[in-house]
Structure formats: C-alpha cells, structure tokens
Design an enzyme around this catalytic site. Sequence first.
Site, short mmCIF file in Angstrom:
data_model
loop_
_atom_site.label_atom_id
_atom_site.label_comp_id
_atom_site.label_asym_id
_atom_site.label_seq_id
_atom_site.Cartn_x
_atom_site.Cartn_y
_atom_site.Cartn_z
CG ASN A 1 -0.75 -6.68 -1.67
OD1 ASN A 1 -1.36 -7.24 -2.57
ND2 ASN A 1 -1.20 -6.61 -0.43
CG HIS B 1 -9.70 -5.79 0.78
ND1 HIS B 1 -9.92 -7.01 1.41
CD2 HIS B 1 -8.38 -5.53 0.94
CE1 HIS B 1 -8.79 -7.45 1.93
NE2 HIS B 1 -7.84 -6.58 1.65
CG ASP C 1 -12.49 -9.02 1.67
OD1 ASP C 1 -11.82 -9.09 2.71
OD2 ASP C 1 -12.57 -7.97 0.99
CD GLU D 1 -4.49 -7.93 1.18
OE1 GLU D 1 -5.37 -7.28 1.77
OE2 GLU D 1 -3.26 -7.66 1.30
CD GLU E 1 -2.74 -1.45 2.37
OE1 GLU E 1 -2.77 -0.56 3.23
OE2 GLU E 1 -3.41 -2.49 2.46
#
Length: 345
Positions: free
Chosen positions: A193, A229, A259, A257, A151
């Site tokens: 990432n 996300h 979701d 990641e 990030e």
Amino acid sequence: MVIFVVVTVLVLLLPGPVEEPSSELPGLAEAHGIKLGVAVAVNPLAHDAVYRDLVTDHYTSVTAENTMKWQHVQPERYEFDWSGPDLVVDFAEDNGLSVRGHTLLWHNQQPDWLAQGFFDADELRAVMREHTEALLGRYEGRIDSWDVINEPFEENSPELRENLWYQTLGEDYIAEALWLAHEVDPEAKLYINEFNTEGGGEKADALYELSSSLLERGVPLHGIGFQGHFVHGNVPDDLAENMQRFADLGLDVEISELDVRIPEPVTPEDLAAQADEYQYVLESCLAVSRCVGVSVWGVTDAHSWIPEWFPGYTAALPFDEDYAPKPALGGMVEALSRNSRRAKR
Ligand code: G3I
C-alpha cells in the site's frame, strides 16, 4: 379557509430536505463487482449510531483507520489489545461488510518497545512472526486482504524507505513479510500500500519494478493499494493507465485511502469540482480490469485526518462535518450509475 390554502401552498414551495443520494451505492458497487469502502475509527463506531448508519448505508467494506496498527494491537511486547480490531471486524460481519486489514509493517505508529528495541535480525524476525501470527491468525478467514507492507518508499522518491525493517533485515524484508503473512493466512490477499504512486512517475515506476521482481520470484503479492490522498485540482490524470500496468502483471489494484483535500476557504465551486474528482477516481477504477475497489479515508470531514496533518486544508471526504452528503457523494453515484456495468468477477 383562504389562510389554510395560502399556508399549504407556502409549505409546498419550501425547499425540501437536502435530497441525500439514496443509498444506492452498495448495490451499484456490487453490480460492478467492486468494493466501496471507508476507513472507520473505533470511538465513533462504538458510540455514534448516525456514523454507523452512514457506513452501512453507503459502503460495502471497511478499513480500520488506526486500531489494527502495531502501536494499538501490541502496545507492549506480548501484550495485545484486541478490543478495537474485534469491534471493527464484528461490526463488519454483523452488517455484511468486508474488511481491509491495515497494516502490518510500517514506519509509523510503532510502539516504543519496537521502534527503540534495537533488535538484531534474528530477534526482529521473531518479533515480526509473533505479531503476524497473532494479528493475521486471529482474523484468519474474516479479513480478506491485508496491507502487509505500508509505504515502503520514501515520500517522493524511488528509493526504499530506510525503515526499521529495511535497516535490520535489508530490502528482502518485503518478501519475508509477504511469505510470513501467506503462511499464517494462505487465503488472504496480500498488498503493498503506497502513496504518491497513483499516477505515473519515478516512484510509481519503482513500485512497479519492485512488484514485478517479487512476482517473478513467486513471492505471494496479490495486490497494490494506491492510497489516493489527493489535493483538489491536482488529481493525476493517468490513474487508470498507471493502475492498468500493475493489473497487467496479474495484480489486483485498488484506491485504498481516497480523500481530496481542499484549501480553505472552501467554496461551492470547489465542492462541485471535488465531485468531479471523486467521479473520475471511481471511473478510473471501473476502467481497470482488476481494480477491486475504492475506499475513502474517513466517514465525514469531522473525522478526517487532514486538518490535523495539513493545516489550511479541509473538506476532503464525501460527507461534511454535520454528516450531510456533499456533491462528492453524488460524484461517486454518477460514476457507478453512468458507466456500463462489468460482469461480477
Ligand atoms: O491514540 C492517541 C490518543 O491516545 C491521544 O489522546 C491523541 C492525541 O492527539 O492522539 C492519538 O493518536 C493519534 C492516532 O492517529 C490515533 O491512532 C495521533 O495523534 C494521530 O497523529 C494519528 O494519525 C493517524 C495517522 O495515520 C498516523 O500516521 C491518522 O488518524 C490516520 O488517518 C493516518 O492514516 C494513514 C494510514 O494509516 C496510512 N496511509 C497514510 C494515512 C494518513 O497518514
């Protein structure tokens, strides 16, 4: 006799157990030449056999959700806690799973001695080297990719985040960290990432420019993790197009990641639509030549970070709070079953 027949017929008419999609996912993922991964937490991994079975039945890769982060690995300077990372890596190796290393430099989950250390540039470089040599060195050859930079951009901006590393070392901390990681583990694939870069947009453009510039300088950057996300109903519709341009730079890409959080109250219609979203994300990966995997960010909804961080949202993962499969799991199976299989890389 009649009673026996009636009871027999009734029993036969009873709905059987929810048909859990068979654990064909690992085989399907491997046939496509991609990793299908999941973020794991140390406590349930150590103590919950059903949790472990969900991981080994359905996935081919694991990411340590928290235990490989700086605050857990080196809580005090020169004091390392390898219990959690060792448990994850040993579990992965015992079960033939690959491991995504997560994460080296990040603005979050830093121990106080680092966050408040007021190190000058030379001191911070020494700290970075100590940590990288310890962590990547310990798992050299056992962890095949690392989120070296996590990030680096501001939340919803093309501006680099003014984190500890940036403030002390300047923008080139990113190249320095990648070179250092490559020196310690020359075989590991090194990633940046990021989130809010999965579809097009100015933050994704800035990540693209950063990646392109690093590659032009010969910096050892091998892949981009697009975190994924997502909010139900707002999954970007240009995932493949965006990821493909990074692949065209010669980078591996993955959804690292995944979701899809749903606002409460969750309805069966929401869960059915969420399955389509999971299917779409998998299909987007399959559509990109160098997409090497998709990882979901947690084993079940009972272990998801979402409710704590996004009150009013829940049900983000393929298994529910009772460890039962949700339609989203079927969406992943559908994506991997329906699409033509790519030759294994
Ligand atoms: O370890 C303490 C424990 O001692 C204490 O009892 C407990 C009390 O709540 O808190 C525990 O710390 C929690 C930590 O996870 C566990 O390592 C923190 O409260 C909690 O906020 C922290 O959340 C993690 C979050 O990163 C921190 O930013 C989530 O579990 C984790 O899923 C999340 O993961 C990040 C990725 O690493 C990077 N991408 C974004 C993603 C979501 O933020």
